[in-house]
Design an enzyme around this catalytic site. Structure first.
Site, PDB file in Angstrom:
ATOM      1  N   LYS A   1       0.658  -1.220   0.075  1.00 61.04           N
ATOM      2  CA  LYS A   1      -0.211  -0.122  -0.048  1.00 61.04           C
ATOM      3  C   LYS A   1       0.882   1.390  -0.020  1.00 61.04           C
ATOM      4  CE  LYS A   1      -3.852   1.935   2.530  1.00 61.04           C
ATOM      5  NZ  LYS A   1      -4.800   1.799   3.610  1.00 61.04           N
TER       6      LYS A   1
ATOM      7  N   SER B   1      -9.766   1.797   2.974  1.00 55.24           N
ATOM      8  CA  SER B   1      -8.811   2.394   2.089  1.00 55.24           C
ATOM      9  C   SER B   1      -7.842   1.913   1.536  1.00 55.24           C
ATOM     10  CB  SER B   1      -8.136   3.668   2.978  1.00 55.24           C
ATOM     11  OG  SER B   1      -7.241   3.135   4.021  1.00 55.24           O
TER      12      SER B   1
ATOM     13  N   SER C   1      -9.807  -0.737   7.407  1.00 51.63           N
ATOM     14  CA  SER C   1      -9.318  -0.519   6.069  1.00 51.63           C
ATOM     15  C   SER C   1      -8.529  -1.778   5.460  1.00 51.63           C
ATOM     16  CB  SER C   1      -8.392   0.599   6.042  1.00 51.63           C
ATOM     17  OG  SER C   1      -9.200   2.002   6.138  1.00 51.63           O
TER      18      SER C   1
END
Length: 485
Positions: free
Chosen positions: A79, A154, A178
């Site tokens: 990420k 997210s 998330s």
């Protein structure tokens, strides 16, 4: 079965038996990225050159007879709020659009030491604020199950990359759900460990008392392998815990006859899709058939969790994001006439709407006259939520609930209604506030879209949580169903 459809463990065995090379595997994944990435938009940065070079190194070690890790030569993704030395780390924000860290996050260093092959940095909601990956400065990531749907957030880019066969596993970050929520929406295993189990060093902060690095994999076995590699005390992170790290894979014996499962009545109320409820409860029945004991429990302060989170997390974000001011690093506005104007223009132009919204909420909650009424009171409620979980774990070993209140929704459906978007994390936020570990696995489908079942464990007892998840996974067919692109 194509190589990119296999699990981490399956391709690892092939590499170590020299049935395939790490280079062949990496080229397969890079070809897959070229094929489907224009449709999915999972990545911000693709590190093709570094990945190929890394794969060649691993092949040379294997040919020389060196012992290598299970993760050696396996393509994975990170990420884009986790720092990578010499590779852009943007947090999907204009503010950090060209930021290149001079160091690796601890989790990245551990994976590098294990021989992992990073193929790219994944898209996300800006500064990890969102539940749909629609708040990125760069692009909207699509759900591989249906390109008109969101992948969750997210960490939606990491989830989409694994679900689309563009990586065998991926790292995400989880503040209020998330990792778990996008795993549910994309049909993956997604694990958020106990707060402190995995180092946060090098994870760009959103809410420091909540943030944790998490893991996306195709099955529970792969998840246990990656967790074993990442867990442990880190001298660079004062919040990481000095707790023994076990070989989680050894706990995956499918025997749940001594496991007590708690079903919290507060998670099966109005607002949770009826088909989601039914699928999760069917999952509980399956575990009961396998020998587990089931009882209803109560987590009485669940209703206060959303309000508590949306005071505490924005307050910490307000503090953490104050460093982005146009002076030290990151985006800097042009054409300003004073220091105050530099600050104002930089932050106005550099941050997106959702980040600004949360900074304003947090700054208000921390301001003189409101600190006691909002922030201090929320800290007290958080303590009550933690106590709810502590009391529950005196009676049960794990807690099972829906991961998300619904399946994946349409892109653009909730962007104009922040409150509706915030409710996407209603099922995951309480355990995040408590700091206990949680994970999501698939337990059914609605309209061709996966449904997630959330398994919540006791503090630092990821082993039991993984054991239950593996038993369920082994007794059902859901893990074998993948998005078809």
């Amino acid at each position: 079965m194509k190589l990119y459809e296999m699990t981490l463990k399956e391709v690892s065995e092939k590499i170590r038996k020299q049935e395939i090379t790490a280079l062949e595997l990496t080229k397969t994944i890079l070809d897959r990225i070229k094929e489907v990435e224009p449709h999915v938009d999972a990545y911000i940065t693709i590190t093709e050159e570094q990945a190929l070079s890394r794969a060649k190194e691993i092949d040379e070690k294997i040919k020389a007879g060196e012992e290598v890790s299970v993760l050696a030569g396996i393509p994975m993704a990170v990420k884009d709020n986790i720092c990578t030395d010499g590779i852009k780390t943007t947090c999907a924000s204009k503010m950090l659009e060209n930021f290149i860290p001079p160091y690796d996050a601890t989790v990245v260093k551990k994976l590098n030491d294990a021989g992992a092959v990073m193929v790219g940095k994944t898209n996300m909601d800006e500064f990890a604020m969102g539940s749909s990956t629609e708040n990125s400065h760069f692009k909207n990531t699509k759900n591989p199950w249906d390109l008109n749907k969101v992948p969750g957030g997210s960490s939606g880019g990491s989830a989409a990359a694994v679900a689309a066969g563009q990586a065998f596993y991926a790292l995400g970050s989880d503040t209020g759900g998330s990792v778990k929520q996008p795993a549910a929406l994309t049909g993956l295993v997604g694990l958020r460990p106990t707060y402190g189990r995995i180092s946060r060093y090098g994870l760009i902060a959103f809410g420091s008392s909540l943030d944790q690095v998490g893991i996306f994999t195709k099955d529970v076995t792969d998840c246990s392998i990656v967790l074993r590699e990442l867990a442990g005390k880190d001298c660079m992170d004062g919040t990481s815990a000095e707790v023994e790290v076990v070989d989680y894979e050894k706990y995956l014996d499918k025997d749940v006859s001594n496991i007590k499962i708690g079903i919290p009545k507060e998670y099966f109320v109005e607002g949770i899709d009826e088909d989601v409820k039914a699928a999760v409860l069917d999952g509980v029945e399956k575990l009961k058939e396998l020998g587990a004991t089931v009882k209803e429990i109560s987590l009485p302060h669940t209703d206060s969790a959303i309000a508590t989170y949306y005071v505490l997390a924005p307050s910490e974000a307000s503090s953490n994001l104050a460093r982005f001011d146009g002076i030290r690093y990151g985006y800097k506005a042009k054409d300003y006439n004073s220091l105050e104007e530099l600050y104002t223009k930089t932050r106005t132009e550099g941050f997106g709407d959702e980040v600004k919204r949360r900074i304003m909420i947090g700054t208000y909650a921390l301001s003189a006259g409101y600190y006691d009424a909002y922030y201090k009171k929320s800290l007290k409620v958080r303590t009550l939520i933690k106590q709810d979980f502590a009391d529950a774990f005196k009676e049960v070993d794990v807690i099972i609930a829906p991961t998300a209140p619904n399946v994946a929704f349409n892109i653009g459906e909730k962007t104009s209604d922040p409150m509706a978007m915030y409710m996407e994390d209603a099922c995951t936020i309480p355990s995040c506030l408590a700091g206990v570990p949680g994970m999501s696995i698939s337990c059914g489908f609605k309209g061709g879209l996966p449904i997630g079942m959330q398994i919540i464990g006791n503090y630092f007892d990821e082993a039991t949580m993984l054991k239950v998840a593996h038993a369920f996974e082994s007794a059902t067919e859901f893990k074998d169903q993948r998005a078809k692109l």
